[in-house]
Design an enzyme around this catalytic site. Structure first.
Site, PDB file in Angstrom:
ATOM      1  N   GLU A 114       4.844   3.311  -4.446  1.00  0.00           N
ATOM      2  CA  GLU A 114       4.708   1.935  -4.922  1.00  0.00           C
ATOM      3  C   GLU A 114       3.251   1.589  -5.186  1.00  0.00           C
ATOM      4  O   GLU A 114       2.928   0.921  -6.179  1.00  0.00           O
ATOM      5  CB  GLU A 114       5.292   0.950  -3.893  1.00  0.00           C
ATOM      6  N   SER A 125      13.176   2.827   0.517  1.00  0.00           N
ATOM      7  CA  SER A 125      12.859   1.518   1.090  1.00  0.00           C
ATOM      8  C   SER A 125      11.355   1.411   1.376  1.00  0.00           C
ATOM      9  O   SER A 125      10.784   2.303   2.003  1.00  0.00           O
ATOM     10  CB  SER A 125      13.673   1.344   2.376  1.00  0.00           C
ATOM     11  N   CYS A 158       7.691   0.745   2.825  1.00  0.00           N
ATOM     12  CA  CYS A 158       7.059   0.653   4.139  1.00  0.00           C
ATOM     13  C   CYS A 158       6.323  -0.688   4.278  1.00  0.00           C
ATOM     14  O   CYS A 158       6.235  -1.457   3.312  1.00  0.00           O
ATOM     15  CB  CYS A 158       6.086   1.815   4.313  1.00  0.00           C
ATOM     16  N   CYS A 212       3.422  -1.089   1.551  1.00  0.00           N
ATOM     17  CA  CYS A 212       3.905  -1.333   0.193  1.00  0.00           C
ATOM     18  C   CYS A 212       4.589  -2.695   0.092  1.00  0.00           C
ATOM     19  O   CYS A 212       4.436  -3.396  -0.909  1.00  0.00           O
ATOM     20  CB  CYS A 212       4.837  -0.207  -0.240  1.00  0.00           C
TER      21      CYS A 212
END
Length: 145
Positions: A52, A77, A79, A82
């Site tokens: 990301e 997903s 972190c 991000c």
């Protein structure tokens, strides 16, 4: 799988081919990809280049009004780091390939008004499961364990 998640998966595969961690991301504005990236922590010796973050970097500097109209697609997903960047730039929508192998800060994103959609895409799940099984030390380093 839509074209934007496919592009994120392509980025993840690039990362894997380069000897890195297979997580990819794209940022979409007005139906076009304006940023794309993949995890480059290994390749660049970086502590912050998650997929990301790399996609944000490749999108370059833009007015806040642009980011407030974007959707970020990511194969995994996000972190805490991000997710913080997503909130900082006001990105209102995040589409996640999967969260079975790693549950990031989805609840935090939702609490800040971000529309979060999780696909549980088998390609994304299998890619991460295989990587984690084969590289547990590197995976733990990436998520700060």
């Amino acid at each position: 799988m839509d074209e934007f998640m496919e592009a994120a998966v392509e980025e993840a595969k690039k990362g894997l081919d380069e000897g890195g961690i297979p997580i990819g991301s794209v940022i979409v504005y007005e139906g076009k990809i304006i940023g794309r990236g993949h995890n480059k922590r290994v390749q660049k010796g970086s502590v912050i280049l998650h997929g990301e973050m790399d996609a944000l970097e490749s999108a370059k500097r833009r007015p806040a009004s642009v980011y407030k109209e974007c959707t970020l697609y990511t194969t995994l997903s996000p972190c805490p780091m991000c997710s913080g960047a997503i909130i900082l730039y006001g990105i209102p929508r995040v589409v996640i390939g999967e969260n079975k192998t790693f549950m990031g800060e989805e609840a935090y994103l939702r609490s800040k008004g971000v529309d979060v959609k999780v696909l549980q895409d088998e390609t994304c799940i299998e890619m991460m499961r295989k990587f984690i099984d084969e590289n547990p030390g590197l995976w733990n380093e990436d998520i700060g364990v």
